[in-house]
Scaffold this motif. Structure first.
Motif, PDB file in Angstrom:
ATOM      1  N   TRP A 142      18.997 -29.544  91.304  1.00  0.00           N
ATOM      2  CA  TRP A 142      19.149 -30.642  92.262  1.00  0.00           C
ATOM      3  C   TRP A 142      19.689 -31.914  91.608  1.00  0.00           C
ATOM      4  O   TRP A 142      20.068 -32.858  92.292  1.00  0.00           O
ATOM      5  N   TYR A 171      23.059 -33.630  92.701  1.00  0.00           N
ATOM      6  CA  TYR A 171      23.179 -34.408  93.939  1.00  0.00           C
ATOM      7  C   TYR A 171      22.950 -35.900  93.642  1.00  0.00           C
ATOM      8  O   TYR A 171      23.814 -36.560  93.070  1.00  0.00           O
ATOM      9  N   LYS A 228      29.232 -24.425  94.152  1.00  0.00           N
ATOM     10  CA  LYS A 228      29.815 -25.767  94.110  1.00  0.00           C
ATOM     11  C   LYS A 228      31.107 -25.772  93.296  1.00  0.00           C
ATOM     12  O   LYS A 228      31.156 -25.263  92.178  1.00  0.00           O
TER      13      LYS A 228
END
Length: 411
Positions: free
Chosen positions: A55, A58, A102
């Motif tokens: 995470w 982000y 991604k």
């Protein structure tokens, strides 16, 4: 988006949660063999293991490339990739987009080459880790499963450890990314005790799970585990047979941080990662030294224990007393959540102006923070060497400065 790694003293870990835990004991077993140390791991005391969070790509805007540009990659021996999920008694993907989908353009890529949209092409963090390993052939990557948020899934996994281990092996060794990973790390918070939820799998459940993982992953893969550092009498170390499970792991990462924090909103203020005890410490057994002594007294070899460091601080506000032990009104303001902030932020926002128990603290205005600095890390490294520990691990890479100030202190 945040999933804390380990919180020993959280108010969430109360007796009410324990009463609500209805988990059947594990029934499956395995007949594993102990893995010998690989040549790359012979210099056990020099292991440097850093967590990378999926995470982090982000809000934190921290990517695998940052591990390289900060100079950290050259100092790491291992990266723990956090976290894979544990659900339905199986290992599962944590964040498919960040993990392997991604798109990274040339500027954001480790090797300066953009990802492709070719059918079957690997992208995301996994592809970037693959590229990082090509730059650093000795670097190993271990996939960590569980963590504070997803440890509730281990209760089901413990009912059939062999099936759980098989699911984990199939995921870690998926042909799309099998070359990226060198083993598995289990972050169960906490077997037969309370974390975000409570577990009642029994004292031997963790041993059976680790035995099954070793049997399935074999001697060539790493099998490690992040474990509690709660050395208090009757605490979380006492709840589980960590000594029995030790023969199946390459090493343990005792989470020697998060001992104290602003979940106790009114204090007393206390350093979250003390190396040693000190007069007035709020709870006996909540130090790195206590955890190491307790675990080794159970027969766990010191070389199988890594010293844990947090690359962040914990803090309170409404504090008038500079020394530890003061009262507070609540958690201090943090960048991503209340009561916690990265070292790279705190070193400028609230510079350390005192030490206690082998770690640092800072009083600025009405805020009070504790965190490790390069100087206190140096002291912890001296302790690690005196104790003959297997190395150092830290949570987590994005908390360091852009030029790797803290990892340099470890190195």
């Amino acid at each position: 988006m945040s999933r804390p790694h380990g919180i020993l003293a959280s108010a969430l870990a109360g007796a009410a949660l324990l009463a609500s835990a209805l988990v059947a004991p594990a029934t499956a077993s395995a007949s594993p063999t102990t893995a010998p140390a690989s040549p790359a791991d012979e210099a056990a005391g020099h292991r440097v293991v850093g967590y990378f969070t999926d995470w982090g790509v982000y809000g934190r805007n921290y990517h695998v490339k940052n591990i390289e540009t900060s100079g950290s990659a050259a100092r790491l021996t291992h990266i723990n990739y956090a976290f894979g999920n544990v659900t339905g008694g199986r290992c599962a993907i944590g964040d498919a987009y960040a993990d392997y989908d991604k798109f990274y353009d040339a500027a954001g890529s480790v090797d300066g080459k953009a990802d492709t949209w070719d059918n079957g092409a690997l992208r995301g963090n996994f592809n970037q880790l693959r590229k990082l390993k090509k730059l650093h052939p000795g670097l190993k990557v271990v996939w960590s499963f569980g963590g504070w948020t997803w440890s509730g899934g281990f209760a089901e996994a413990a009912k059939n450890p062999a099936a759980f281990a098989d699911s984990c092996y199939n995921l870690v060794e998926d042909p799309r990314w099998a070359d990226v990973f060198d083993g598995i790390d289990i972050d169960w918070e906490y077997p037969n005790a309370c974390g975000l939820t409570c577990d009642a799998s029994g004292r031997d459940a963790f041993t059976r799970v680790m035995a099954a993982l070793r049997a399935r992953f074999g001697a060539r893969n790493l099998v490690t585990a992040a474990i509690t550092a709660d050395a208090s009498s009757g605490g979380k170390i006492d709840a589980t047979d960590y000594a029995g499970a030790a023969r199946y792991v390459d090493w343990y990462n005792p989470m020697t941080y998060d001992f104290f924090g602003a979940w106790d909103a009114k204090g007393p203020t206390a350093p979250h990662s003390p190396l040693t005890s000190y007069p007035g410490i709020p709870k006996a057994g909540f130090t790195t030294d206590d955890a190491v002594r307790k675990l080794t007294s159970l027969g766990i070899p010191p070389a199988k224990l890594l010293l844990g460091i947090g690359f962040y601080g914990r803090g309170w506000t409404g504090v008038t007393q500079s020394a530890p032990g003061g009262t507070a009104t609540g958690p201090a303001s943090g960048t991503y959540e209340q009561g916690i902030d990265d070292y790279k932020v705190l070193k400028a926002k609230c510079p350390a102006n005192g030490t206690v128990g082998g770690t640092a603290y800072a009083k600025c205005g009405s805020d009070w923070w504790s965190y490790d600095t390069p100087a206190t890390i140096a002291g912890k490294m001296a302790y690690k060497n005196r104790q003959g520990l297997g190395g150092t691990f830290f949570w987590e890479l994005s908390g360091d400065t852009a030029d790797g100030e803290l990892i340099k202190a470890i190195d």
